[in-house]
Design a protein around this motif. Structure first.
Motif, PDB file in Angstrom:
ATOM      1  N   UNK A  71       0.814  -1.215   0.000  1.00 50.16           N
ATOM      2  CA  UNK A  71       0.000   0.000   0.000  1.00 50.16           C
ATOM      3  C   UNK A  71       0.851   1.271   0.000  1.00 50.16           C
ATOM      4  N   UNK A  72       2.114   1.152  -0.379  1.00 49.74           N
ATOM      5  CA  UNK A  72       3.004   2.315  -0.408  1.00 49.74           C
ATOM      6  C   UNK A  72       2.454   3.389  -1.343  1.00 49.74           C
ATOM      7  N   UNK A  73       2.482   4.641  -0.889  1.00 49.14           N
ATOM      8  CA  UNK A  73       2.050   5.772  -1.710  1.00 49.14           C
ATOM      9  C   UNK A  73       3.298   6.397  -2.329  1.00 49.14           C
ATOM     10  N   UNK A  74       3.506   6.139  -3.616  1.00 49.24           N
ATOM     11  CA  UNK A  74       4.740   6.539  -4.287  1.00 49.24           C
ATOM     12  C   UNK A  74       4.451   7.336  -5.547  1.00 49.24           C
ATOM     13  N   UNK A  75       5.271   8.345  -5.788  1.00 52.28           N
ATOM     14  CA  UNK A  75       5.269   9.079  -7.049  1.00 52.28           C
ATOM     15  C   UNK A  75       6.701   9.136  -7.551  1.00 52.28           C
ATOM     16  N   UNK A  76       6.848   9.356  -8.853  1.00 49.61           N
ATOM     17  CA  UNK A  76       8.195   9.501  -9.422  1.00 49.61           C
ATOM     18  C   UNK A  76       8.294  10.812 -10.187  1.00 49.61           C
ATOM     19  N   UNK A  77       9.517  11.320 -10.289  1.00 49.16           N
ATOM     20  CA  UNK A  77       9.786  12.564 -10.999  1.00 49.16           C
ATOM     21  C   UNK A  77      11.164  12.457 -11.641  1.00 49.16           C
ATOM     22  N   UNK A  78      11.218  12.632 -12.946  1.00 44.23           N
ATOM     23  CA  UNK A  78      12.498  12.548 -13.647  1.00 44.23           C
ATOM     24  C   UNK A  78      13.311  13.818 -13.417  1.00 44.23           C
ATOM     25  N   UNK A  79      14.542  13.651 -12.973  1.00 47.76           N
ATOM     26  CA  UNK A  79      15.421  14.792 -12.721  1.00 47.76           C
ATOM     27  C   UNK A  79      16.869  14.353 -12.848  1.00 47.76           C
ATOM     28  N   UNK A  80      17.596  14.994 -13.746  1.00 48.57           N
ATOM     29  CA  UNK A  80      19.025  14.753 -13.916  1.00 48.57           C
ATOM     30  C   UNK A  80      19.771  15.891 -13.247  1.00 48.57           C
ATOM     31  N   UNK A  81      20.436  15.601 -12.147  1.00 51.95           N
ATOM     32  CA  UNK A  81      21.124  16.634 -11.374  1.00 51.95           C
ATOM     33  C   UNK A  81      22.361  17.183 -12.071  1.00 51.95           C
ATOM     34  N   UNK A  82      22.732  16.574 -13.193  1.00 52.54           N
ATOM     35  CA  UNK A  82      23.864  17.073 -13.978  1.00 52.54           C
ATOM     36  C   UNK A  82      23.394  17.980 -15.116  1.00 52.54           C
ATOM     37  N   UNK A  83      22.160  18.457 -15.038  1.00 53.76           N
ATOM     38  CA  UNK A  83      21.611  19.350 -16.054  1.00 53.76           C
ATOM     39  C   UNK A  83      20.702  20.378 -15.411  1.00 53.76           C
ATOM     40  N   UNK A  84      21.081  21.652 -15.498  1.00 53.52           N
ATOM     41  CA  UNK A  84      20.249  22.710 -14.918  1.00 53.52           C
ATOM     42  C   UNK A  84      18.893  22.791 -15.609  1.00 53.52           C
ATOM     43  N   UNK A  85      18.851  22.482 -16.896  1.00 55.34           N
ATOM     44  CA  UNK A  85      17.578  22.488 -17.621  1.00 55.34           C
ATOM     45  C   UNK A  85      16.638  21.420 -17.071  1.00 55.34           C
ATOM     46  N   UNK A  86      17.179  20.209 -16.845  1.00 51.64           N
ATOM     47  CA  UNK A  86      16.382  19.128 -16.276  1.00 51.64           C
ATOM     48  C   UNK A  86      15.916  19.476 -14.866  1.00 51.64           C
ATOM     49  N   UNK A  87      16.782  20.083 -14.086  1.00 52.69           N
ATOM     50  CA  UNK A  87      16.448  20.469 -12.709  1.00 52.69           C
ATOM     51  C   UNK A  87      15.312  21.490 -12.703  1.00 52.69           C
ATOM     52  N   UNK A  88      15.405  22.470 -13.593  1.00 54.19           N
ATOM     53  CA  UNK A  88      14.367  23.508 -13.663  1.00 54.19           C
ATOM     54  C   UNK A  88      13.024  22.910 -14.043  1.00 54.19           C
ATOM     55  N   UNK A  89      13.022  21.993 -15.008  1.00 53.11           N
ATOM     56  CA  UNK A  89      11.781  21.340 -15.423  1.00 53.11           C
ATOM     57  C   UNK A  89      11.230  20.469 -14.301  1.00 53.11           C
ATOM     58  N   UNK A  90      12.112  19.763 -13.601  1.00 49.31           N
ATOM     59  CA  UNK A  90      11.668  18.931 -12.470  1.00 49.31           C
ATOM     60  C   UNK A  90      11.051  19.802 -11.379  1.00 49.31           C
ATOM     61  N   UNK A  91      11.673  20.945 -11.112  1.00 51.64           N
ATOM     62  CA  UNK A  91      11.129  21.859 -10.117  1.00 51.64           C
ATOM     63  C   UNK A  91       9.748  22.362 -10.496  1.00 51.64           C
TER      64      UNK A  91
END
Length: 319
Positions: A71-91
């Motif tokens: 019954x774990x309540x889990x979500x996922x979010x793609x984020x590459x910490x080696x890319x500021x563009x990916x980080x901004x989109x994840x945020x």
């Protein structure tokens, strides 16, 4: 001193905890310490958001956790910490999808890799371990402010003993690149970032904690050569001997315990800006090789310089 120690597991830390209604965001939550932290906190009722760069790995982690906690309540979010563009989109996605973050655990990292660069041209270890989390935390701060616990846990390491930061040469443009020195600098930066967060946000009830998990064999060491592993194993065996211990490596359940403790311990309420190991707050120690936090990793002047440099390099400014 807490009642826990080096061999305490995540489940033992959380034995009397109820995390129902809490939202926990974990970077690097698709493997190793991050996945174990996600499992343990989901088992106690937390809504856990796993952030990582590989969607397939995240799916596998979710399946593994649900096989143990159906019954774990889990979500996922793609984020590459080696890319500021990916980080901004994840945020952006995080702020659109979620209402709050009670506990932010900056767990992801890279260790002792060959000289590499992030998508934005930063040296890989400093860029991922520190700058990536600096930028991501900035984007997630509105959600942390909306949370109840308002705790930020930054994964550091006893590797910070290897070296202080070099803020005049963060990308090794002036000095010869050495994987372990780079790792040490980035792990020192994690502690200094913790100090910087505490200094700037404690008055809003937001508190930050740096954590040394201990020596654990996870995929963090995926870049290590045989020589690197031999060096690390010898160092850990020497440290274990000095400390009177028989084992130099922790299990993943033991390794993840300190970050879970820092995220939930009642005795840490209102007391951030500290470095924790073995489920306790470590003493400042500039000589021991078996424990403690170096004074340079908690230095306010250096923390302020790192903060300013991080804002300049990432282009991200905390309000």
């Amino acid at each position: 001193m807490s009642e826990f120690g080096a061999t305490t597991t995540t489940d033992e830390v959380l034995e009397d905890k109820d995390l129902s209604g809490k939202t926990v965001f974990i970077t690097g939550g698709s493997s190793g310490l991050g996945q174990e932290t996600a499992r343990a906190m989901a088992a106690k009722g937390a809504h856990v958001i796993i952030a990582a760069r590989n969607p397939k790995q995240m799916e596998e982690a979710v399946a593994a956790i649900k096989s143990d906690v159906p019954d774990a309540e889990l979500d996922t979010l793609t984020c590459d910490l080696a890319s500021l563009e990916s980080i901004k989109e994840a945020g952006k996605q995080a702020n659109d999808r979620f209402e709050k973050i009670d506990i932010l655990i900056n767990n992801a990292g890279v260790m002792a890799c060959p000289k590499m660069e992030t998508a934005d041209g930063f040296e890989m270890q400093f860029g991922t371990n520190h700058l990536g989390h600096f930028a991501l935390t900035k984007h997630l701060m509105p959600l942390v402010e909306a949370g109840g616990d308002k705790r930020i846990v930054n994964l550091s390491s006893r590797g910070h003993h290897f070296a202080p930061t070099d803020l005049d040469d963060p990308n090794f443009e002036k000095s010869e690149y050495t994987p372990w020195i780079s790792y040490g600098r980035s792990k020192t930066a994690n502690v200094l970032f913790t100090r910087g967060l505490e200094d700037r946000f404690a008055d809003k009830g937001i508190h930050a904690y740096a954590v040394h998990p201990g020596g654990i064999q996870t995929n963090l060491g995926r870049h290590l050569t045989q020589e690197d592993m031999a060096f690390l194993r010898k160092r850990m065996e020497e440290q274990a001997k000095k400390a009177g211990k028989t084992s130099s490596f922790k299990s993943i359940l033991e390794g993840a315990a300190t970050q879970v403790w820092a995220a939930t311990a009642a005795e840490l309420e209102g007391k951030g800006g500290v470095y924790c190991e073995d489920c306790n707050v470590a003493e400042v120690d500039d000589t021991s090789t078996t424990g403690g936090v170096r004074s340079y990793a908690l230095d306010k002047g250096e923390a302020d310089r790192l903060w300013a440099l991080s804002q300049e390099m990432t282009g991200e400014t905390f309000d």
